[in-house]
Design an enzyme around this catalytic site. Structure first.
Site: not given
Length: 323
Positions: A159, A45
């Site tokens: 993500d 991320s």
């Protein structure tokens, strides 16, 4: 200390954590000042974003950009959309990132780099180790509900923090003998118990008004969404009393749910594949989208290294410089 001078390869696993990820800049800068330079950089991320820019040699540039951000500018990068599986398309953000990493392929970077993403269909952890750096970063930061997913090699990716918030395992797979992990989620749960409620200052009210003005410029639906981020009032039916309560709003539910998920997954993954040392910036006071507070996060990243200098010295068997 790098593999140029020693046989030992150092890896750094930069964890997920949205706006708290600015602290990765402080960590990397402080490590360099102490004479510690990772050979292998892996991120999940926001850790993939900062790690990728660092591996490309442009950390100073993104630090300058982060420190210049205002709340109004943060909202201006949120290109809201009604389709695509997320509220934000992410094109404006990646236009900024392209200034630093455009044309960079992962396999051509001066450092080994890997980013973690999640296959939306199967839940499989995906390691992105080649191809355009910009694509890998965009996939890894695609927080469900906010940023739209990315289509890579026939898969829709979201993500990386959903499956591996602090990618120690990827660091080791790329050849790291020693792994320094940066966990941004260690002090999140229970933060509301530790922090008493305080009245909003007039300046904060002005900032919120500006944010809503910017949001409403994108259309009435966006203005209503921004209003929904505030805490709505509700009525308690406990014991038959009509007591007025403050119910959690959209933003609080989203951010706290992400925090819970990240904390639980991080604990499990680090227990199964522990790093050699964990740096834990204390950033529970920053919210999910507090990207305009980069200076605070960067400073705390530096402080987290300073607190762990003796442990780093013992781990690496070197005399590290003060930072």
């Amino acid at each position: 200390m790098t593999s140029t001078n020693h046989q030992t390869k150092i890896g750094i696993a930069l964890g997920s954590g949205s706006a708290r990820g600015w602290s990765h800049i402080g960590v990397l800068t402080a490590l360099a000042e102490a004479g510690i330079e990772p050979d292998i950089v892996c991120g999940s991320s926001i850790g993939a974003l900062i790690g990728g820019v660092y591996a490309a040699g442009r950390l100073d540039d993104i630090e300058a950009w982060g420190n210049s951000l205002t709340r109004r500018e943060v909202f201006s990068y949120m290109d809201f959309t009604l389709s695509g599986g997320g509220a934000i398309a992410g094109k404006r953000l990646m236009e900024v990132c392209s200034e630093y990493i455009e044309g960079c392929d992962i396999e051509c970077l001066p450092k080994r780099f890997g980013a973690v993403a999640t296959d939306l269909k199967t839940g499989t952890e995906v390691w992105l180790q080649e191809g355009p750096l910009q694509t890998a970063i965009r996939a890894s930061i695609s927080l469900p509900g906010l940023l739209t997913p990315v289509h890579v090699d026939g898969r829709w990716l979201v993500d990386g923090g959903l499956v591996n918030p602090v990618p120690v395992s990827l660091c080791r797979a790329l050849g790291a003998d020693i792994v320094i992990a940066v966990n941004l989620n260690g002090d999140l749960l229970g933060r509301l118990r530790r922090q008493p409620a305080v009245a909003r200052e007039p300046a904060a009210e002005v900032e919120q008004a500006e944010e809503l003005e910017v949001a409403d410029a994108g259309g009435n639906w966006l203005g209503r969404l921004a209003q929904n981020l505030k805490m709505p009032r509700g009525l308690s039916k406990d014991a038959g009393k009509a007591e007025q309560l403050t119910a959690p709003g959209f933003y609080e539910v989203l951010s706290n749910s992400v925090n819970i998920m990240q904390d639980r997954i991080t604990r499990s993954r680090l227990a199964g594949d522990p790093p050699d040392i964990v740096l834990s910036p204390r950033l529970s006071h920053l919210d999910l989208l507090d990207f305009a507070r980069a200076d605070e996060a960067i400073k705390e990243g530096r402080d987290s290294v300073r607190r762990n200098l003796p442990a780093l010295q013992d781990l690496l068997h070197i005399s590290v410089a003060e930072v």
